[in-house]
Design a protein around this motif. Structure first.
Motif, short mmCIF file in Angstrom:
data_model
loop_
_atom_site.label_atom_id
_atom_site.label_comp_id
_atom_site.label_asym_id
_atom_site.label_seq_id
_atom_site.Cartn_x
_atom_site.Cartn_y
_atom_site.Cartn_z
N ALA B 88 2.65 -2.22 -28.87
CA ALA B 88 1.78 -1.59 -27.88
C ALA B 88 1.19 -0.30 -28.45
O ALA B 88 0.03 0.02 -28.20
CB ALA B 88 2.57 -1.29 -26.61
N VAL B 126 -2.27 -7.20 -31.09
CA VAL B 126 -2.10 -7.61 -29.70
C VAL B 126 -1.37 -8.94 -29.63
O VAL B 126 -0.49 -9.14 -28.79
CB VAL B 126 -3.48 -7.70 -29.01
CG1 VAL B 126 -3.38 -8.47 -27.72
CG2 VAL B 126 -4.00 -6.30 -28.74
N ASN B 156 -0.87 -16.02 -23.35
CA ASN B 156 -1.52 -15.17 -24.34
C ASN B 156 -2.33 -15.99 -25.34
O ASN B 156 -3.44 -15.63 -25.69
CB ASN B 156 -0.48 -14.34 -25.09
CG ASN B 156 -0.10 -13.12 -24.30
OD1 ASN B 156 -0.17 -13.14 -23.08
ND2 ASN B 156 0.26 -12.05 -24.96
N SER B 209 -8.49 -9.57 -21.03
CA SER B 209 -7.64 -8.39 -21.19
C SER B 209 -6.59 -8.34 -20.10
O SER B 209 -5.44 -7.98 -20.35
CB SER B 209 -8.46 -7.11 -21.10
OG SER B 209 -9.46 -7.10 -22.04
N GLU B 212 -4.02 -10.72 -21.18
CA GLU B 212 -3.26 -10.27 -22.35
C GLU B 212 -2.26 -9.19 -21.98
O GLU B 212 -1.20 -9.08 -22.59
CB GLU B 212 -4.21 -9.72 -23.41
CG GLU B 212 -5.10 -10.75 -24.04
CD GLU B 212 -4.33 -11.65 -24.97
OE1 GLU B 212 -3.64 -11.13 -25.85
OE2 GLU B 212 -4.43 -12.87 -24.81
N THR B 213 -2.60 -8.35 -21.02
CA THR B 213 -1.68 -7.28 -20.64
C THR B 213 -0.71 -7.73 -19.57
O THR B 213 0.07 -6.94 -19.06
CB THR B 213 -2.44 -6.06 -20.13
OG1 THR B 213 -3.43 -6.50 -19.21
CG2 THR B 213 -3.11 -5.31 -21.24
N ARG B 215 -1.18 -8.42 -16.50
CA ARG B 215 -1.33 -7.72 -15.24
C ARG B 215 -1.81 -8.69 -14.17
O ARG B 215 -2.42 -9.71 -14.48
CB ARG B 215 -2.38 -6.60 -15.39
CG ARG B 215 -2.02 -5.57 -16.40
CD ARG B 215 -1.31 -4.42 -15.81
NE ARG B 215 -1.94 -3.92 -14.60
CZ ARG B 215 -1.40 -2.97 -13.86
NH1 ARG B 215 -0.25 -2.44 -14.20
NH2 ARG B 215 -2.00 -2.54 -12.78
N GLU B 247 3.97 -2.24 -21.04
CA GLU B 247 2.88 -2.82 -20.26
C GLU B 247 1.83 -1.75 -19.96
O GLU B 247 0.62 -2.01 -20.03
CB GLU B 247 3.44 -3.39 -18.97
CG GLU B 247 2.39 -4.11 -18.16
CD GLU B 247 2.88 -4.46 -16.76
OE1 GLU B 247 4.03 -4.93 -16.64
OE2 GLU B 247 2.12 -4.25 -15.80
N ASN B 250 -0.06 -0.86 -23.07
CA ASN B 250 -1.02 -1.93 -23.31
C ASN B 250 -2.25 -1.79 -22.44
O ASN B 250 -3.37 -2.01 -22.88
CB ASN B 250 -0.38 -3.29 -23.03
CG ASN B 250 0.32 -3.82 -24.23
OD1 ASN B 250 -0.06 -3.51 -25.35
ND2 ASN B 250 1.37 -4.60 -24.01
N MET B 251 -1.99 -1.43 -21.20
CA MET B 251 -3.10 -1.27 -20.27
C MET B 251 -4.02 -0.15 -20.75
O MET B 251 -5.25 -0.30 -20.74
CB MET B 251 -2.55 -0.94 -18.90
CG MET B 251 -3.57 -0.93 -17.83
SD MET B 251 -2.74 -0.94 -16.24
CE MET B 251 -2.50 0.79 -16.00
N SER B 254 -5.89 -1.42 -23.83
CA SER B 254 -6.94 -2.38 -23.46
C SER B 254 -8.12 -1.67 -22.85
O SER B 254 -9.28 -2.00 -23.14
CB SER B 254 -6.43 -3.38 -22.43
OG SER B 254 -5.37 -4.07 -22.91
#
Ligand code: SF4
Ligand code: SF4
Lengths: 191, 344
Positions: B88, B126, B156, B209, B212-213, B215, B247, B250-251, B254
């Motif tokens: 991350a 990533v 992913n 995105s 990938e995160t 969320r 997380e 990552n957010m 992103s």
């Protein structure tokens, strides 16, 4: 079947249109709904610091009432226990002696009066059954917590009101309820 | 040479601190905003407006019992969250955080490494991120963790394809022959922002995105309703904290990538016109601040979506990835190619 509430909606499994299949318009619409709430006023109360008033027919913990002179009203007739659908109430009756005259209103009184709060369903039938207007579910103490199951059996030490509260608002009840007393909320309200 | 190393180290430390700080405070704002979206107030007891909540959360996680299941593979169990956190944090190296600063006659670039394969690097790192989740879920020796990990991996992989394809269209417009991210930003400084050329590509990239995160609406790997806690079911204490924290990092990353690739990065229209009056350094710093503003907006958007849209069903998720986004991104490439050939 006919809808009694008038709010019935039939489920239809229709095909989605292309616009609906894209989801994006619906998603954007939904996002604006939440955005409106984002800027709206919060509807919660900061609980321990601020308390809301109870509604008038709120049924809380039981209170064994005293009369104007400070004598306990309960005469241990057992009607409350009989009416209780949850078998939560037990009591032992005793005869009032001369010295205790000021303490109890009637000649027979409840020496022991216990409600098992784990059994009680707070239906209020005891309140309606009582011929002496001795028991009301008006305590505004909320959320009793205990480590022990035994501690949920409330005896007279917890149930009998410490001071007589003067007759307040009439408490709305079922069809058989007598005049009921309401203990006024002393709590601050945010509204 | 040495002085470059020192500069870069300072930059690395600053970026590291900032991304951790932002991640920490994203947790606070996530909860606060969740409150606002749901007509509540959110955390408000730790400090004024609950501003110390992340510290309290951290202290709580650190002091919790460290639990490793008996049948878990201890080494991999510990490796999982470390890897998640490491990957991350790694991406931030290639993101250009700003223009150049002129200090004592030296020109310092606010980008740690201007790799010519910048975008490829981002994608590589990533996609490594999923290993943290995979290893954690697999080594826990728990069916829910394993299912969560499998979901994460397949999700992913599916969404990376569409993401990569949307980037190809972007590169067709903006690239000068390399994959360097600073070149893409330079292109946007000299032309319009890439969102103007690639609206569809941006939409695809953004949706990917989110996936990938992990969320919402793509948080299937940790879907509480079906999988207890998903891949981190067995984790406790700071190991769980690292997963949750990764997380948020990552957010943040992103958001930074999206702002860089499609919204001009640190470019602010017309700011360069003031360079004479404000001075070069001030303009750079303002650009960086605006860049962070864009990132914040994206983070807010992430949270906004999270508290609006419910989670997808798993088959819908796969359908969206393979049957919608991938064809759409291929169409996007073809369209971009046609426009580039015939219009320019
Ligand atoms: S409220 Fe209902 S359940 Fe509770 S003690 Fe009275 S009669 Fe029994
Ligand atoms: S509370 Fe009322 S109903 Fe119950 S025993 Fe006492 S007088 Fe009778």
């Amino acid at each position: 079947m006919q809808s009694l509430s008038g709010r019935k909606k039939n489920v239809v499994n229709k095909k989605m249109t292309i616009g609906e299949k894209l989801y994006l318009p619906a998603i954007i619409g939904g996002m604006f709904v939440t955005l409106k709430h984002f800027f709206g006023k919060s509807k919660t109360v900061k609980y321990p610091e601020v308390k809301r008033n109870f509604s008038e027919n709120y049924r809380g913990l039981h209170v064994l009432k005293k009369d104007d002179t400070g004598a306990e009203r309960c005469t241990a007739c057992g009607l409350c226990a009989l009416s209780c659908p949850a078998e939560a109430i037990t009591m032992t009756a005793a005869e009032r002696t001369k010295e205790d005259k000021g303490l109890y209103r009637e000649e027979k009184y409840a020496a022991v009066y216990e409600i098992n709060m784990l059994r009680c369903i707070f239906c209020g039938l005891c309140e309606e059954a009582c011929p002496k207007q001795a028991i009301f579910l008006t305590s505004e103490e909320i959320a009793p917590a205990n480590y022990d199951r035994g501690d949920f059996i409330f005896g007279k030490d917890k149930l009998v009101e410490k001071q007589h509260h003067p007759v307040g608002k009439i408490r709305g009840g079922g069809p058989y309820s007598k005049e009921h007393y309401h203990q006024h909320g002393k709590n601050k309200s945010i509204f | 040479m040495d002085i470059v190393l020192i500069e870069k180290s300072i930059l690395v430390v600053i970026i590291f601190a900032i991304s951790l700080g932002i991640a920490a405070y994203s947790t606070y704002f996530e909860r606060k905003f969740a409150g606002f979206f749901q007509d509540r107030v959110g955390p408000n007891n730790a400090g004024p407006f609950g501003i110390l909540q992340p510290l309290a959360d951290g202290a709580k996680l650190f002091t919790k019992e460290e639990f490793i299941p008996t049948n878990a593979n201890t080494f991999l169990f510990i490796l999982g969250p470390s890897l998640a956190m490491l990957t991350a944090c790694m991406t931030s190296a290639v993101i250009p955080w700003g223009g150049t600063l002129e200090v004592a006659g030296r020109t310092i670039s606010l980008q740690v490494a201007d790799l010519s394969v910048g975008i490829l690097y981002v994608f590589g790192v990533v996609s490594l991120g999923v290993y943290g989740i995979m290893i954690g879920g697999w080594s826990s020796n728990n069916k829910y963790s394993l299912l969560g990990a499998i979901r994460a991996a397949s999700q992913n992989i599916s969404y990376e394809i569409a993401m990569g394809l949307s980037i190809i269209a972007l590169l067709m417009v903006a690239s000068d022959g390399t994959l360097s991210i600073s070149n893409i930003v330079n292109f946007q400084i000299n032309n319009y922002w890439l969102i103007v050329y690639q609206p569809l590509g941006f939409l695809i990239f953004m949706i990917c995105s989110f996936a990938e995160t992990n969320r919402t609406p793509f948080d299937l790997p940790e879907c509480e309703a079906e999988l207890v806690g998903g891949y981190h079911t067995e984790y406790s204490s700071m190991k769980l904290g690292l997963y949750l924290f990764a997380e948020y990092v990552n957010m943040f990353i992103s958001s930074a990538v999206m702002a860089t690739l499609y919204f001009g990065g640190y470019d602010v229209p017309f700011l360069a016109d003031f360079e004479a009056s404000l001075g070069h350094n001030l303009v750079t710093i303002l650009g960086t601040l605006f860049f962070f503003g864009k990132i914040m907006l994206f983070i807010f958007f992430f949270m906004w979506v999270r508290w609006t849209i419910p989670r997808f069903r798993y088959d819908q998720l796969m359908k969206l990835g393979w049957q919608v986004l991938i064809p759409l991104s291929i169409i996007n490439i073809v369209l971009t190619g046609l426009v580039l050939t015939f219009v320019k």
